[in-house]
Design an enzyme around this catalytic site. Structure first.
Site, PDB file in Angstrom:
ATOM      1  N   CYS A 103       0.808  -1.223   0.000  1.00 55.09           N
ATOM      2  CA  CYS A 103       0.000   0.000   0.000  1.00 55.09           C
ATOM      3  C   CYS A 103       0.841   1.273   0.000  1.00 55.09           C
ATOM      4  CB  CYS A 103      -0.941  -0.007   1.201  1.00 55.09           C
ATOM      5  SG  CYS A 103      -1.935  -1.511   1.298  1.00 55.09           S
ATOM      6  N   HIS A 113      -2.654   8.278   5.142  1.00 53.55           N
ATOM      7  CA  HIS A 113      -2.987   6.925   4.695  1.00 53.55           C
ATOM      8  C   HIS A 113      -4.438   6.652   5.090  1.00 53.55           C
ATOM      9  CE1 HIS A 113      -2.058   3.000   3.178  1.00 53.55           C
ATOM     10  NE2 HIS A 113      -2.343   2.410   4.328  1.00 53.55           N
ATOM     11  N   HIS A 137      -9.753   1.926  -0.411  1.00 53.77           N
ATOM     12  CA  HIS A 137      -8.316   1.637  -0.359  1.00 53.77           C
ATOM     13  C   HIS A 137      -7.916   0.906  -1.632  1.00 53.77           C
ATOM     14  CE1 HIS A 137      -4.372   0.765   0.814  1.00 53.77           C
ATOM     15  NE2 HIS A 137      -4.561   0.455   2.089  1.00 53.77           N
TER      16      HIS A 137
END
Length: 388
Positions: A145, A276, A311
């Site tokens: 990620c 994030h 995400h």
């Protein structure tokens, strides 16, 4: 949110929630299965290329980026170009299809072709091949990620060192059963919407997509009459490897400090953090804790576009970078939507629910991943310090 810069900008400004029931795979047996899929028809896959969905995201985003930058692909063929694409899953979506073929008893050449496409390098190689680049450095970064920011950092170094004239950098991932199931079994998939920094947050929504940024020197951009969105001031990377999945305050704080030091900035110079911000219990508390380690009580506004986009794994921080550049160009703060009550354990000004105009000079973009792979990139308004 759709395809292209205008669609992203409009969605960020209005705080559009992209959550909808997952259709990418059979969700029978899951108690809930919300996600953020790219709408039907938004992804333009070049005909006859045999690309998987993730590689198609990378290629389509690159074509959009070149168009937006006013660059013809033909002009890049004989010049040194870096192509860096970050990803979490590569073409793991194809594994779902292979299983489907096996269940249907239709294995054979079809599954063999899909298996060959799973190699992650194909994402960046597909870009170079489609553009017919002759002098390309091609790299796919698999730092989960954090990978989109890693790719931007790689492109930044390639430009600064003079190794290349243009860097095509970003991330791409396609929604797949493997990753959804992994997060589901960890208990980190939200049942309805993503609520970063909220007291009632219940987890992430898996998403997908692609984002690519064109990097070049300011002199190059000005010579051809381009108007840059933002300047890349510097970046920080760290891999603390403290735990397979749990984030670490010290590791994230170290990454932020490294980025600030390399950019020659003080904490007070940062106006906005694109976090994030996954909406999980652990991430949000840890990320804000790391920000407090660096900023003390003077935290910049800290937002999460994952509340809108979900995400998108390896594309997440690349989408965050594009959003940061748009925020600087258009001088506004994107919202953190679905927000009701801020959790005191991760109290930040998250610009709840509605966007707002703001004077922004520097935006800090985060990408944090399992295994302690952390990445932070700092972007600045190109004409900061001068009259706009």
């Amino acid at each position: 949110m759709g395809r292209g810069v205008d669609a992203l900008l409009a969605g960020l400004r209005e705080g559009r929630d992209c959550a909808r029931p997952v259709t990418a795979f059979d969700t029978t047996g899951f108690a809930h299965a919300q996600g953020c899929e790219v709408p039907e028809g938004a992804l333009h896959t070049p005909a006859g290329t045999g690309l998987g969905r993730a590689a198609a995201f990378a290629v389509d985003a690159t074509l959009l980026a070149l168009q937006d930058a006013g660059l013809e692909a033909s002009a890049l063929r004989s010049v040194p170009v870096a192509v860096a694409v970050g990803t979490t899953d590569g073409e793991s979506r194809d594994l779902d299809d292979i299983v489907g073929l096996e269940v249907a008893g239709a294995t054979g050449d079809g599954s063999a072709v899909l298996a060959r496409r799973v190699q992650p390098l194909r994402l960046s190689a597909a870009v170079a091949r489609h553009l017919e680049l002759e002098r390309a450095e091609v790299l796919t970064l698999q730092t989960a990620c954090a990978a989109g920011n890693y790719a931007i950092g790689y492109g930044y170094d390639a430009i600064v060192s003079g190794d290349v004239e243009i860097a095509l950098t970003g991330g791409a991932d396609a929604l797949c059963r493997k990753t959804f199931t992994g997060f589901y079994r960890l208990g980190t998939i939200a049942p309805d919407v993503c609520r970063p920094f909220d007291a009632d947050r219940e987890g992430i929504l898996t998403g997908e997509g692609g984002a690519v940024l064109v990097l070049e020197t300011l002199a190059s951009a000005r010579a051809r009459g381009a108007r840059p969105y933002a300047e890349v001031l510097g970046y920080g990377l760290a891999c603390d490897a403290a735990h397979p999945v749990a984030p670490d305050v010290a590791g994230v704080a170290r990454t932020i400090r490294t980025a600030l030091d390399r950019a020659g900035l003080e904490p007070a110079d940062v106006d906005l953090v694109s976090a994030h911000g996954t909406g999980t219990r652990a991430n949000d508390v840890t990320e804000v804790g790391a920000l407090r380690e660096v900023y003390g009580d003077a935290l910049p506004r800290t937002v999460s576009i994952k509340s809108m986009l979900g995400h998108a794994m390896g594309a997440a921080s690349a989408l965050g970078a594009a959003s940061s550049a748009l925020a600087l160009r258009h001088q506004f703060v994107p919202p953190t939507i679905n927000h009701r009550t801020t959790d005191p354990a991760c109290a930040v000004d998250c610009q709840p629910n509605v966007s707002a105009p703001a004077a922004l000079d520097v935006v800090q973009n985060h990408g944090l991943a399992f295994g302690g792979n952390n990445s932070v990139v700092l972007f600045a308004r190109v004409d900061r310090g001068t009259a706009a």
